[in-house]
Design a protein around this motif. Structure first.
Motif, PDB file in Angstrom:
ATOM      1  N   TYR A  61     -45.547   0.584 119.378  1.00 42.06           N
ATOM      2  CA  TYR A  61     -46.443   1.851 119.396  1.00 42.06           C
ATOM      3  C   TYR A  61     -45.752   3.176 119.786  1.00 42.06           C
ATOM      4  O   TYR A  61     -44.555   3.213 120.250  1.00 42.06           O
ATOM      5  CB  TYR A  61     -47.211   1.479 120.569  1.00 42.06           C
ATOM      6  CG  TYR A  61     -48.243   0.072 120.812  1.00 42.06           C
ATOM      7  CD1 TYR A  61     -49.574   0.347 120.162  1.00 42.06           C
ATOM      8  CD2 TYR A  61     -47.706  -0.889 120.959  1.00 42.06           C
ATOM      9  CE1 TYR A  61     -50.178  -0.522 120.036  1.00 42.06           C
ATOM     10  CE2 TYR A  61     -48.522  -2.011 120.901  1.00 42.06           C
ATOM     11  CZ  TYR A  61     -50.068  -1.906 120.484  1.00 42.06           C
ATOM     12  OH  TYR A  61     -50.717  -2.700 120.220  1.00 42.06           O
ATOM     13  N   ALA A  62     -46.481   4.034 119.399  1.00 41.43           N
ATOM     14  CA  ALA A  62     -46.010   5.191 119.572  1.00 41.43           C
ATOM     15  C   ALA A  62     -45.932   5.487 120.953  1.00 41.43           C
ATOM     16  O   ALA A  62     -47.025   5.031 121.670  1.00 41.43           O
ATOM     17  CB  ALA A  62     -46.545   6.524 118.933  1.00 41.43           C
ATOM     18  N   ASP A  63     -45.165   6.336 121.759  1.00 44.07           N
ATOM     19  CA  ASP A  63     -45.048   6.605 123.141  1.00 44.07           C
ATOM     20  C   ASP A  63     -46.508   7.334 123.421  1.00 44.07           C
ATOM     21  O   ASP A  63     -47.092   6.925 124.637  1.00 44.07           O
ATOM     22  CB  ASP A  63     -44.203   7.395 123.751  1.00 44.07           C
ATOM     23  CG  ASP A  63     -42.699   6.737 123.670  1.00 44.07           C
ATOM     24  OD1 ASP A  63     -41.734   7.225 123.577  1.00 44.07           O
ATOM     25  OD2 ASP A  63     -42.481   5.266 123.580  1.00 44.07           O
ATOM     26  N   SER A  64     -46.927   8.113 122.721  1.00 45.26           N
ATOM     27  CA  SER A  64     -48.109   8.856 122.881  1.00 45.26           C
ATOM     28  C   SER A  64     -49.621   7.985 122.980  1.00 45.26           C
ATOM     29  O   SER A  64     -50.454   8.476 123.549  1.00 45.26           O
ATOM     30  CB  SER A  64     -48.266   9.993 122.058  1.00 45.26           C
ATOM     31  OG  SER A  64     -48.501   9.310 120.703  1.00 45.26           O
ATOM     32  N   VAL A  65     -49.485   6.796 122.418  1.00 45.47           N
ATOM     33  CA  VAL A  65     -50.732   5.994 122.685  1.00 45.47           C
ATOM     34  C   VAL A  65     -50.441   4.648 123.275  1.00 45.47           C
ATOM     35  O   VAL A  65     -51.489   3.840 123.373  1.00 45.47           O
ATOM     36  CB  VAL A  65     -51.071   5.558 121.151  1.00 45.47           C
ATOM     37  CG1 VAL A  65     -51.140   6.818 120.502  1.00 45.47           C
ATOM     38  CG2 VAL A  65     -50.183   4.584 120.477  1.00 45.47           C
TER      39      VAL A  65
END
Length: 127
Positions: free
Chosen positions: A62-66
């Motif tokens: 996952y992207a860190d933002s999500v």
């Protein structure tokens, strides 16, 4: 070839949820296997970025933002991947694209790689 069909995008209030789905199908009876499926998004004026991916072995990234808000899952029997998006934020607003790569089996029995993008679905999160 392999086609990807997406659904689930729409307009939602901040803090709400959406569930995106992406189903892969082979044209003209094409036999294929998928190695990995991912969700990507692109907001106006920004580069397309990876949101989440899942491999055939169910390994996820996952992207860190999500992280902690989005969950990617895969139903191999249905050739479908999902993106459950919780606690949506306005900064999640983007066009979301599904991408899958894998192998197409030829009539000879040999396999060739493929990569296919979905058409994109708009996700808009209001403040």
């Amino acid at each position: 070839q392999v086609q990807l069909v997406e659904s689930g995008g729409g307009l939602v209030q901040a803090g709400g949820t959406l569930r995106l789905s992406c189903t892969a199908s082979g044209t003209s009876g094409t036999i294929f296997t998928i190695n990995a499926v991912g969700w990507y998004r692109q907001a106006p004026g920004k580069q397309r970025e990876m949101v989440a991916i899942v491999t055939s072995g169910a390994t996820t990234n996952y992207a860190d933002s999500v992280k902690g808000r989005f969950t990617i899952s895969r139903d191999n029997a249905k050739n479908t991947v999902y993106l459950q998006m919780n606690s949506l934020k306005p900064e999640d607003t983007a066009v979301y694209y599904c991408y899958a790569d894998g192998l197409v089996r030829r009539s000879s029995g040999s396999q060739i790689p493929f990569g296919s993008w979905g058409q994109g679905t708009q996700v808009t999160v209001s403040s």
